[in-house]
Design a protein around this motif. Structure first.
Motif, short mmCIF file in Angstrom:
data_model
loop_
_atom_site.label_atom_id
_atom_site.label_comp_id
_atom_site.label_asym_id
_atom_site.label_seq_id
_atom_site.Cartn_x
_atom_site.Cartn_y
_atom_site.Cartn_z
N THR A 241 -54.66 -22.18 30.11
CA THR A 241 -54.45 -22.90 28.85
C THR A 241 -53.85 -24.28 29.08
OG1 THR A 241 -52.30 -21.79 28.66
CG2 THR A 241 -54.18 -20.77 27.53
N THR A 242 -53.02 -24.40 30.13
CA THR A 242 -52.49 -25.70 30.54
C THR A 242 -52.67 -25.85 32.04
OG1 THR A 242 -50.26 -24.78 30.85
CG2 THR A 242 -50.76 -25.73 28.68
N PRO A 243 -52.74 -27.08 32.56
CA PRO A 243 -52.91 -27.25 34.00
C PRO A 243 -51.78 -26.58 34.79
CG PRO A 243 -53.33 -29.31 32.85
CD PRO A 243 -52.77 -28.36 31.83
N ASN A 244 -52.16 -25.91 35.86
CA ASN A 244 -51.18 -25.26 36.74
C ASN A 244 -50.83 -26.17 37.90
OD1 ASN A 244 -51.05 -22.89 35.27
ND2 ASN A 244 -52.71 -21.91 36.41
N SER A 245 -49.64 -25.94 38.46
CA SER A 245 -49.19 -26.69 39.63
C SER A 245 -48.87 -25.73 40.76
CB SER A 245 -47.96 -27.53 39.31
OG SER A 245 -48.28 -28.57 38.41
N ASP A 246 -49.33 -26.07 41.96
CA ASP A 246 -49.01 -25.32 43.17
C ASP A 246 -48.46 -26.29 44.19
OD1 ASP A 246 -50.24 -22.45 42.85
OD2 ASP A 246 -51.76 -23.83 42.07
N THR A 247 -47.31 -25.93 44.79
CA THR A 247 -46.65 -26.81 45.75
C THR A 247 -46.67 -26.17 47.13
OG1 THR A 247 -45.21 -27.77 44.07
CG2 THR A 247 -44.49 -27.95 46.35
N PHE A 248 -46.98 -26.99 48.13
CA PHE A 248 -47.07 -26.53 49.51
C PHE A 248 -46.15 -27.39 50.36
CE2 PHE A 248 -51.01 -25.80 47.29
CZ PHE A 248 -51.29 -24.46 47.56
N ARG A 249 -45.16 -26.74 50.98
CA ARG A 249 -44.17 -27.48 51.76
C ARG A 249 -44.46 -27.33 53.25
NH1 ARG A 249 -38.24 -27.05 49.59
NH2 ARG A 249 -39.40 -28.15 47.95
N VAL A 250 -44.36 -28.45 53.95
CA VAL A 250 -44.61 -28.48 55.38
C VAL A 250 -43.33 -28.04 56.11
CG1 VAL A 250 -45.26 -29.96 57.33
CG2 VAL A 250 -46.29 -30.32 55.07
N PRO A 251 -43.43 -27.25 57.18
CA PRO A 251 -42.22 -26.86 57.92
C PRO A 251 -41.42 -28.09 58.35
CG PRO A 251 -44.08 -25.57 58.68
CD PRO A 251 -44.63 -26.60 57.74
N PRO A 252 -40.11 -28.07 58.16
CA PRO A 252 -39.31 -29.27 58.43
C PRO A 252 -39.28 -29.66 59.90
CG PRO A 252 -37.90 -27.39 57.95
CD PRO A 252 -39.29 -26.97 57.64
N ASP A 253 -39.51 -28.70 60.82
CA ASP A 253 -39.48 -29.03 62.24
C ASP A 253 -40.87 -29.21 62.83
OD1 ASP A 253 -40.11 -26.37 61.99
OD2 ASP A 253 -38.87 -25.68 63.65
N PRO B 259 -44.01 -42.10 59.45
CA PRO B 259 -43.70 -41.23 58.30
C PRO B 259 -44.43 -39.90 58.40
CG PRO B 259 -45.12 -43.05 57.65
CD PRO B 259 -44.67 -43.34 59.04
N ALA B 260 -43.91 -38.90 57.70
CA ALA B 260 -44.47 -37.55 57.74
C ALA B 260 -44.51 -36.97 56.34
CB ALA B 260 -43.64 -36.67 58.67
N ILE B 261 -45.39 -35.98 56.14
CA ILE B 261 -45.53 -35.32 54.85
C ILE B 261 -44.43 -34.27 54.69
CG2 ILE B 261 -47.07 -33.99 53.36
CD1 ILE B 261 -48.09 -36.78 54.03
N TYR B 262 -43.79 -34.28 53.54
CA TYR B 262 -42.78 -33.28 53.22
C TYR B 262 -43.39 -32.13 52.40
CZ TYR B 262 -38.78 -31.14 50.84
OH TYR B 262 -37.86 -30.26 50.34
N GLN B 263 -44.09 -32.47 51.32
CA GLN B 263 -44.75 -31.44 50.53
C GLN B 263 -45.90 -32.05 49.73
OE1 GLN B 263 -41.66 -29.84 47.96
NE2 GLN B 263 -42.27 -31.15 46.26
N VAL B 264 -46.81 -31.20 49.30
CA VAL B 264 -47.97 -31.60 48.52
C VAL B 264 -48.04 -30.70 47.29
CG1 VAL B 264 -50.49 -31.83 48.49
CG2 VAL B 264 -49.21 -32.33 50.59
N THR B 265 -48.25 -31.30 46.13
CA THR B 265 -48.39 -30.55 44.87
C THR B 265 -49.76 -30.81 44.28
OG1 THR B 265 -46.01 -30.67 44.40
CG2 THR B 265 -47.47 -30.19 42.56
N VAL B 266 -50.47 -29.73 43.96
CA VAL B 266 -51.79 -29.81 43.35
C VAL B 266 -51.68 -29.34 41.91
CG1 VAL B 266 -54.21 -29.10 43.49
CG2 VAL B 266 -52.85 -29.34 45.58
N THR B 267 -52.10 -30.18 40.96
CA THR B 267 -52.01 -29.86 39.53
C THR B 267 -53.39 -29.98 38.90
OG1 THR B 267 -49.77 -30.77 39.48
CG2 THR B 267 -50.85 -30.42 37.36
N GLY B 268 -53.76 -28.99 38.09
CA GLY B 268 -55.04 -29.05 37.42
C GLY B 268 -55.47 -27.68 36.93
#
Length: 806
Positions: free
Chosen positions: A216-228, A357-366
């Protein structure tokens, strides 16, 4: 083991504890020596393997050889050998199986006492085992597997994949499973209210994804990269010419547009790490570039938090599973010339800071602007029929539900099953369309106990404690969950439903077919990962002051090397003995540099042949095992020795008794070499006997440090890797330990068989299972202990094919 990590007196089976030292020598000597007055001289003609034991000799030696400790210690533990030795072996198989196991490992009499020669050992053990096998043949006992076993996370994930053609990550949906006897395939029958809520939520989410209904509304999913995770180089699965980032297998619910928001790693001052110049950030879908963004360092007094605030791209995607990649375009760099090789790990701000620079996390919304569910494998699997008109919907729904339930419940369905699911279909249809009704029915199936639990019921007419052959449908589930960690496929289920799976030739043909299937990789990634403790790698971080080059890249490489190695032995149907000593392994550039092996480049793993003077090869040389058996700051011969005894020889030390306190480490100088420190510990009488057994097995592995690197010195002192194994004498180094283990291959084969047995049946082997396990190992010996021989032996065994009634 004592509470501080030291070892207590050895016993191969639970419950024997400190009794082993007192009573086993008496039994050994009674069986291989002629009489009590010749206790110190081996018999010139040991009894043949089929000969029964002399009860009088046993009684004489129990009374005469160890009277001083038997009366108090043995009877304190509930074992009176005076009474046991006066009866047939069949009267007390639980005692004599312990004796046979201990003597087979040559662990009694204790080192330092008078010991029989190898011929006497072999003759006595063969005779004892033959007697036990004869007794078991007269009264077969298949044991009783748990009546109810809940699907663990791996089985749940694999089952959803095979029912719905949908890949999900069960670790994000369900809590971790508890291990029992070393495996999470052991009984898990409880279902708390909290866990039930998680299952309901998971079922709703999976059903929505599989059917493809728009939220009914766009969902969000977050994926976090291991810090090390070091992100200075190429990531496997992403295109060449890219650097760092992450690859995310993601299931898009519908055709439409999705926002991809990227956040960068920051230090404790909220400054983006490694950002000194502009960098191009790429958003990829199935390796195809969908968007390009530029990351620039802040200028003047610009707030650092705004650097990645606008790193968002809207991409168009079709429904179904795709590889979403977020990475940086690789920039040319000048060669770093140093006298010493630079560290590979780059993630620690103060010791080895990121240079980029490095990726910390990615969020996909839709989805946004959704265009429908598309044509996905899941929808093709679910919608086996489509209604042409409204009055056809009920019939179509019944066909769809019946097909899903047959796979989910692992059996043919009856009308009552379908009626329950159709009630949920009608509820969903009342508030939505046909597909909404199917989604509602699917959710009800995924929370039904017949899906979540594997239930084995006793036949209605069976007598209590009687043995019976499990039903073909139960046998099919046992087989598929053992080999695939998932449900039976249509071929196996059809054979079971037609009662043809009872035929031995049909059953064995199915075992061979299933082993050749790609899903049999479950034995490498699931069974081996638990047997070898690879799952523990995720929770291990060595002291970074001592091991600054350890990062998540190396952690993942450790595990992948071992999984690929075990899978190669399985796929090529090699002998399980090759797990101990092989002339190859699997490496990528990161792991090869860690091991000091040249000429391996790139992040892709490949098979690497090794020379005769190799430092790598078998499992004992793998960084994964050497790391999980070490402390964060140093190696531990005790932990490593115990690990080998338990997982390769099947003779673990007992738990520490309650009256043994911790040793005072402050009395032992930390500057002493580890061998001398353990020698000081052995001065404690409560721990000495077990340390004499464990330490010599762990010392040869001192050639490797706490993160699996080869070494010849420790803190400036030469490594002393001399060790020993009962029955194999003394040796030096890991190569000597491997040779010692291979001298008695049946011990390793027996241990692998017992681990497979536990993994398959959800219960640990007991004394009445020992004859069946011995038969599996004997039969496999003629086939050089091939992996498939042990697996087929387990599936054909009485405990796998039969069950005891309650």
């Amino acid at each position: 083991m004592t509470k501080d990590g030291s070892a207590q007196e050895f016993s191969p089976m639970p419950g024997s504890g400190r009794l082993a030292r007192c009573w086993v020598p008496a039994i050994v000597l009674a069986g291989i020596f002629v009489s009590a007055d010749r206790a110190q001289e081996p018999a010139k003609n040991p009894p043949p393997s089929g000969e029964r034991f002399d009860r009088a000799a046993v009684q004489q030696f129990v009374a005469g050889y160890c009277t001083s400790c038997h009366d108090e210690s043995a009877k304190k533990g509930g074992l009176d050998l005076d009474a046991v030795s006066s009866e047939d072996v069949a009267a007390h198989p639980e005692v004599w199986e312990k004796v046979a196991r201990t003597l087979a490992a040559r662990q009694m009499p204790p080192v330092g006492r008078k010991r029989p020669d190898e011929r006497a050992y072999a003759s006595f053990v063969a005779g004892l085992e033959a007697e036990l096998d004869r007794a078991a043949a007269k009264r077969p006992d298949p044991g009783r597997t748990p009546t109810v076993r809940r699907l663990n996370r791996t089985e749940y994930q694999n089952t959803v994949r095979d029912i719905l053609a949908l890949e999900v990550d069960a670790t994000l949906l369900l809590p971790a499973d508890e291990a029992n006897h070393g495996f999470d395939s052991a009984p898990l029958g409880d279902l708390s209210t909290t866990l039930l809520d998680r299952y309901i939520t998971a079922a709703q989410r999976i059903s929505r994804l599989a059917v493809g209904r728009a939220p009914t509304t766009p969902n969000s999913d977050t994926f976090r990269v291991p810090p090390d995770l070091t992100q200075e180089g190429h990531v496997e699965g992403l295109p060449l010419g890219t650097r760092g980032g992450t690859r995310i297998p993601f299931t898009f619910p519908q055709d439409g547009e999705y926002d991809v928001q990227v956040w960068l790693t920051r230090d404790r001052n909220e400054t983006v790490e490694g950002l000194r110049e502009p960098h191009d950030l790429l958003v990829l879908l199935d390796r195809k570039e969908m968007a390009s963004l530029t990351v620039r360092p802040p200028v003047n007094n610009e707030v650092n938090g705004r650097v990645d605030a606008n790193l968002k791209a809207r991409v168009a995607a079709t429904a179904g599973r795709h590889d979403l990649g977020v990475t940086f375009a690789q920039q040319s760099t000048s060669l770093l010339e140093t006298k010493r090789q630079p560290y590979q790990a780059r993630y620690n701000l103060h010791r080895h800071p990121r240079t980029t620079p490095a990726i910390y996390q990615v969020t996909v919304t839709g989805p946004f602007n959704a265009k429908g569910p598309g044509d996905t494998p899941s929808r093709r699997r679910i919608f086996v029929r489509r209604p042409d008109k409204p009055e056809d919907e009920e019939g179509c729904a019944k066909d769809i539900v019946s097909a899903l339930m047959r796979r989910a419940y692992r059996r043919p369905v009856v009308e009552a099953d379908v009626a329950k699911a159709m009630t949920f279909y009608r509820q969903g249809r009342a508030t939505g369309d046909f597909e909404a009704g199917v989604e509602h029915a699917l959710s009800s199936i995924l929370v039904n106990p017949q899906f979540l639990f594997r239930v084995e019921r006793d036949p209605a007419d069976i007598a209590p404690k009687a043995s019976y052959r499990v039903s073909p449908l139960d046998a099919a589930s046992r087989l598929s969950f053992f080999l695939w960690g998932s449900i039976p496929d249509d071929e196996l289920l059809d054979l079971a439903a037609r009662d043809e799976l009872r035929k031995p030739d049909v059953f064995e043909k199915q075992v061979r077919r299933m082993l050749a299937d790609s899903r049999a990789r479950n034995l490498a990634t699931n069974f081996a990962a638990q047997w070898l403790h690879l799952r523990n790698l995720d929770s291990i971080t060595p002291d970074l002051r001592l091991f600054p080059d350890f990062d998540d890249n190396l952690r993942k490489a450790f595990r992948q090397e071992t999984e690929l190695f075990v899978e190669s032995v399985l796929r090529e149907d090699r002998s399980v003995l090759d797990l101990l000593a092989a002339d190859y392994t699997f490496l990528n550039e990161r792991l090869a540099k860690h091991y000091g092996i040249p000429h391996v480049y790139g992040d892709r793993f490949r098979r690497v042949a090794l020379g005769a003077d190799r430092e790598r090869g078998g499992l004992l040389r793998h960084g994964s095992i050497l790391t999980v058996t070490s402390y964060a700051t140093r190696t531990s011969p005790v932990v490593r020795g115990k690990w080998v005894l338990e997982n390769f020889l099947g003779t673990p030390p007992p738990p520490p008794p309650g009256d043994v306190g911790a040793l005072d480490d402050n009395t032992v100088s930390a500057s002493l070499p580890i061998r001398e420190r353990l020698a000081a510990h052995r001065s404690n009488a409560a721990c000495a006997s077990c340390h004499r057994l464990i330490d010599p097995v762990g010392f040869p592995l001192e050639q490797f440090d706490a993160v699996g690197r080869w070494r010849t010195q420790d803190e400036g002192r030469p490594i002393d890797s001399a060790g020993g194994l009962p029955g194999s004498g003394e040796f030096d180094g890991v190569a000597g330990l491997e040779r010692a283990l291979l001298q008695r291959p049946e011990l390793f084969a027996r241990t692998v068989t017992e681990k497979l047995f536990t993994f398959a049946l959800g219960r640990a082997p007991e004394e009445f299972d020992a004859p069946a396990i011995r038969k599996i190992v004997r039969d496999a010996r003629a086939d050089n202990y091939r992996f498939s021989s042990l697996i087929r032996g387990v599936t054909a065994s009485t405990p796998f094919q039969m069950r005891k009634a309650e």
